[in-house]
Design an enzyme around this catalytic site. Structure first.
Site, PDB file in Angstrom:
ATOM      1  N   ASP A 232       0.842  -1.203   0.000  1.00 29.05           N
ATOM      2  CA  ASP A 232       0.000   0.000   0.000  1.00 29.05           C
ATOM      3  C   ASP A 232       0.880   1.257   0.000  1.00 29.05           C
ATOM      4  O   ASP A 232       0.655   2.189  -0.787  1.00 29.05           O
ATOM      5  CB  ASP A 232      -0.920  -0.029   1.228  1.00 29.05           C
ATOM      6  CG  ASP A 232      -1.754   1.232   1.353  1.00 29.05           C
ATOM      7  OD1 ASP A 232      -2.710   1.380   0.567  1.00 29.05           O
ATOM      8  OD2 ASP A 232      -1.440   2.073   2.213  1.00 29.05           O
TER       9      ASP A 232
ATOM     10  N   LYS B 209       1.392   4.248  -3.088  1.00 29.82           N
ATOM     11  CA  LYS B 209       1.337   5.700  -2.861  1.00 29.82           C
ATOM     12  C   LYS B 209       2.659   6.347  -3.257  1.00 29.82           C
ATOM     13  O   LYS B 209       2.690   7.414  -3.872  1.00 29.82           O
ATOM     14  CB  LYS B 209       1.003   5.977  -1.395  1.00 29.82           C
ATOM     15  CG  LYS B 209      -0.399   5.493  -1.010  1.00 29.82           C
ATOM     16  CD  LYS B 209      -0.600   5.460   0.496  1.00 29.82           C
ATOM     17  CE  LYS B 209      -1.970   4.919   0.866  1.00 29.82           C
ATOM     18  NZ  LYS B 209      -2.117   4.603   2.279  1.00 29.82           N
TER      19      LYS B 209
END
Ligand code: HSE
EC number: 1.1.1.3
Length: 433
Positions: free
Chosen positions: A204, A208
């Site tokens: 994750d 980003k």
């Protein structure tokens, strides 16, 4: 777009989707006053119409088929809040763009994998894709990079980009509990998903980071060039030893320019306890940017959650209403360079090492000899106490090295393992001084 109404459709009615509806319900007067625009939800869509939700949705038109909503003639903006890097999220976004609708998404996995293609498709169809909510929740980091700091040559970016990991690491330190105990606590309190794999393995944060690196360094998105390491191997012993040395362990996403090449890493790091990033605790996120004219800038705040993330979606809605028309990645697509990545091998840094080694005479001498042979100077070496390992006649030994590189560290660790029996591999954590 100077019209008095903006017609939006929402696909995905999980936490953030419901948050968008709630903000519109609660703050419609304020939003109207600021934008002179009436934002109308012309349709909603999710997997299960009858699922119990916190927000009443019956007054909105329901679409069984998300693509029908994306292609609806009256729609101005499709808000994609389904998630997932492929599948229906990708299909819906493609449909919306191909039908000349603007898209707002919170889907970092989708952009990390298909961003280059989707931004190209949007440019061809003269629409925009906005995605502030995809990175660090409520923190306006995309706007900051794309607009406020755009005249700067960015040299490096450091982010605490995953609230789940930051919560676990903070909880281990503050409550003196193990990784598994902290993960359970995070799940109970709703900070970790039932399946937290993506978070704790660093994916994750890497999704980003790939987006932030593209906007910061005017390069196309290059998720596959990120070296990713999660926090599963961080033990309470590491946290306590780091604290003893004046550091905290944080999972950082780091993108740095080095002689025109970009290194992108997601990995646990030791950061000085008094540094800005060390003070970002629990589920909070933060991003530090280093730039030519401003020096250093830190933004911090809630990186996830229903209303913080939905508030970032509204920042994008306002951009569409105000026709700000910045290039989505901060630089026109035709001016983005291909990513020129470099590996970490020559990166110079200090390192923290933790070994579990036999408690016999000569162990320390063997370690220090091997370090010397590999030209690594030792800043500190400490034998620690572990009741658990005492019976097996094993002791934890932690080392802080002076500045060296991965090649030397890996070679030294290999030699130490060869010379001293150990049932576990050592933990090697880079120090971001
Ligand atoms: N699961 C993410 C986190 C939030 O823990 O930060 C959504 O990206």
């Amino acid at each position: 777009m100077n019209k008095k109404t903006l017609k939006i459709g929402i696909v995905g009615l999980g936490s953030v989707g419901q948050g968008v509806i709630k903000i519109l319900q609660d703050n419609s007067e304020l939003i109207k006053k600021k934008t002179n625009t009436d934002i109308q939800i012309i349709g909603i869509c999710a997997k299960d119409k009858n699922k119990k939700r916190d927000i009443a949705i019956h007054k909105y038109k329901w679409f069984d088929n998300p693509k029908s909503l994306a292609e609806d003639k009256s729609l101005d903006v499709l808000i994609e809040l389904i998630g997932g890097e492929d599948g229906i999220a990708l299909e819906v976004v493609e449909s919306a763009i191909s039908s000349n609708k603007h898209v707002i998404t919170a889907n970092k996995a989708l952009l990390a994998k298909h961003g280059n293609y989707l931004f190209g498709l949007a440019e061809k169809n003269k629409v925009t894709i906005l995605y502030e909510a995809a990175v660090a929740g409520a923190i306006p980091i995309i706007k900051t990079l794309r607009e406020s700091t755009a005249s700067n040559d960015i040299s490096a970016l450091y982010g605490i980009l995953n609230g789940t990991c930051n919560y676990i690491l903070t909880s281990m330190e503050r409550d003196s509990i193990t990784f598994d105990e902290a993960l359970e606590k995070a799940k109970e309190l709703g900070f970790a998903e039932a399946d937290p794999t993506f978070d704790i393995e660093g994916y994750d944060a890497a999704h980003k980071l790939s987006i932030l690196a593209s906007v910061s360094f005017s390069q196309s998105i290059a998720f596959n060039d990120i070296s990713i390491q999660g926090i599963k191997n961080i033990s309470l012993d590491d946290i306590l030893a780091a604290k003893d040395y004046g550091y905290k362990i944080k999972l950082l996403g780091i993108a740095k320019k080095n002689y025109n090449k970009l290194t992108q890493n997601v990995r646990p790091c030791l950061v000085p306890s008094e540094s800005q990033l060390a003070k970002i605790d629990w589920e909070k996120n933060a991003v530090v940017i280093k730039g030519g004219f401003f020096g250093e800038l830190t933004l911090s705040g809630p990186g996830a959650g229903r209303l913080p993330t939905a508030s970032a979606v509204f920042g994008d809605i306002f951009d569409i209403i105000n026709e700000t028309n910045y290039p989505s990645l901060g630089t026109p697509l035709s001016n983005l360079s291909e990513n020129i990545s470099s590996d970490n091998y020559n990166e110079k840094a200090r390192f923290y090492l933790r070994f579990l080694l036999p408690d016999v005479s000569g162990t320390m001498a063997s370690i220090t000899n091997i370090m010397a042979k590999n030209n690594i100077s030792i800043d500190d070496i400490t034998q620690r106490i572990s009741k658990k390992m005492f019976k097996q006649n094993l002791v934890p030994i932690t080392i802080i090295t002076s500045t060296t590189d991965f090649v030397s560290i890996n070679k030294a660790v290999e030699d130490i393992n060869k010379n001293n029996y150990s049932p576990i591999s050592p933990n090697i954590i880079i120090i971001e001084d």
